[in-house]
Design a protein around this motif. Sequence first.
Motif, PDB file in Angstrom:
ATOM      1  N   ARG A 114    -121.313  73.922  53.836  1.00 13.71           N
ATOM      2  CA  ARG A 114    -119.991  74.438  53.473  1.00 13.71           C
ATOM      3  C   ARG A 114    -119.910  74.508  51.949  1.00 13.71           C
ATOM      4  NH1 ARG A 114    -116.466  74.315  57.834  1.00 13.71           N
ATOM      5  NH2 ARG A 114    -117.364  73.281  59.638  1.00 13.71           N
ATOM      6  N   ASP A 115    -119.317  75.584  51.451  1.00 12.66           N
ATOM      7  CA  ASP A 115    -119.298  75.803  50.004  1.00 12.66           C
ATOM      8  C   ASP A 115    -117.939  76.249  49.477  1.00 12.66           C
ATOM      9  OD1 ASP A 115    -119.273  78.288  51.195  1.00 12.66           O
ATOM     10  OD2 ASP A 115    -120.816  79.145  49.919  1.00 12.66           O
ATOM     11  N   GLY A 116    -116.923  76.108  50.291  1.00 13.04           N
ATOM     12  CA  GLY A 116    -115.576  76.498  49.868  1.00 13.04           C
ATOM     13  C   GLY A 116    -114.748  75.263  49.542  1.00 13.04           C
ATOM     14  N   ASP A 117    -113.518  75.248  50.026  1.00 15.54           N
ATOM     15  CA  ASP A 117    -112.615  74.117  49.818  1.00 15.54           C
ATOM     16  C   ASP A 117    -113.051  72.984  50.740  1.00 15.54           C
ATOM     17  OD1 ASP A 117    -110.581  72.276  49.615  1.00 15.54           O
ATOM     18  OD2 ASP A 117    -108.996  73.614  50.320  1.00 15.54           O
ATOM     19  N   ARG A 118    -113.673  71.983  50.155  1.00 12.47           N
ATOM     20  CA  ARG A 118    -114.198  70.886  50.971  1.00 12.47           C
ATOM     21  C   ARG A 118    -113.254  69.691  51.000  1.00 12.47           C
ATOM     22  NH1 ARG A 118    -119.184  72.463  48.095  1.00 12.47           N
ATOM     23  NH2 ARG A 118    -119.170  70.454  47.050  1.00 12.47           N
ATOM     24  N   HIS A 124    -111.281  77.622  55.343  1.00 10.88           N
ATOM     25  CA  HIS A 124    -111.423  77.795  53.901  1.00 10.88           C
ATOM     26  C   HIS A 124    -112.539  76.932  53.321  1.00 10.88           C
ATOM     27  CE1 HIS A 124    -108.049  80.456  53.674  1.00 10.88           C
ATOM     28  NE2 HIS A 124    -107.328  79.611  54.359  1.00 10.88           N
ATOM     29  N   SER A 125    -113.162  76.109  54.171  1.00 12.73           N
ATOM     30  CA  SER A 125    -114.293  75.302  53.699  1.00 12.73           C
ATOM     31  C   SER A 125    -115.553  76.146  53.566  1.00 12.73           C
ATOM     32  CB  SER A 125    -114.540  74.114  54.631  1.00 12.73           C
ATOM     33  OG  SER A 125    -114.953  74.571  55.912  1.00 12.73           O
ATOM     34  N   LEU A 126    -115.476  77.403  53.951  1.00 16.45           N
ATOM     35  CA  LEU A 126    -116.596  78.334  53.792  1.00 16.45           C
ATOM     36  C   LEU A 126    -116.236  79.382  52.746  1.00 16.45           C
ATOM     37  CD1 LEU A 126    -117.600  79.042  57.488  1.00 16.45           C
ATOM     38  CD2 LEU A 126    -118.777  77.593  55.841  1.00 16.45           C
ATOM     39  N   GLY A 127    -117.146  79.582  51.799  1.00 17.28           N
ATOM     40  CA  GLY A 127    -116.982  80.661  50.845  1.00 17.28           C
ATOM     41  C   GLY A 127    -117.299  81.988  51.518  1.00 17.28           C
ATOM     42  N   SER A 130    -121.025  82.418  52.778  1.00 13.90           N
ATOM     43  CA  SER A 130    -121.302  81.542  53.923  1.00 13.90           C
ATOM     44  C   SER A 130    -120.570  82.016  55.173  1.00 13.90           C
ATOM     45  CB  SER A 130    -120.899  80.100  53.612  1.00 13.90           C
ATOM     46  OG  SER A 130    -121.702  79.601  52.582  1.00 13.90           O
ATOM     47  N   ARG A 131    -119.343  82.470  55.015  1.00  7.38           N
ATOM     48  CA  ARG A 131    -118.595  83.006  56.168  1.00  7.38           C
ATOM     49  C   ARG A 131    -119.339  84.186  56.759  1.00  7.38           C
ATOM     50  NH1 ARG A 131    -116.370  81.691  60.169  1.00  7.38           N
ATOM     51  NH2 ARG A 131    -115.166  80.232  58.952  1.00  7.38           N
TER      52      ARG A 131
END
Length: 166
Positions: A114-118, A124-127, A130-131
């Motif tokens: 996961r590379d978003g809001d962790r 939203h935890s996926l940029g 990655s999505r």
Amino acid sequence: MTVIAWIVEGTWPACVDAARAHAPEHADITLLHVADPCAPGAAHGAYAGLLGRAHPARDPGTALEHLASAAGERLLTAAAERLGRPCARQERTGRVEREVVAAAEGADLLVLARDGDRSRLGPHSLGPASRFVVDHAPCPVLLVWPEPAPSTATIPPAPPHPPHHR
């Protein structure tokens, strides 16, 4: 079994650890890094556009390409050392999300982090890249948290729904 571990700055240790933990001992593991050509391309264009027929050896885009390549190689080397078992290394250049999906064709497992809001659970935890990869991967995906996952208390409340009548 063929396993692809997508190596990205900042989250790669979690992917390597997950590949080591979940791939059988006999699995063929490939560590994949993808360089985005946008920054060097923009620098090439700016140099050509602003400076006209300047000396090609001074083109900053070329320097950025070399820096990106060296950074990718350092990441792959560190990832291979952390993996601690035989693996292949693959460096690609292009639209990151599309290169990862293409590299995963024929694989039995793709590992990514996961590379978003962790800070909370949820989409939203996926940029964006990655999505795209999760939505288009041609194989099973193991999606890992680069650090301990947030509490389930971070899930937003369910939206109010009117009572269901028949």
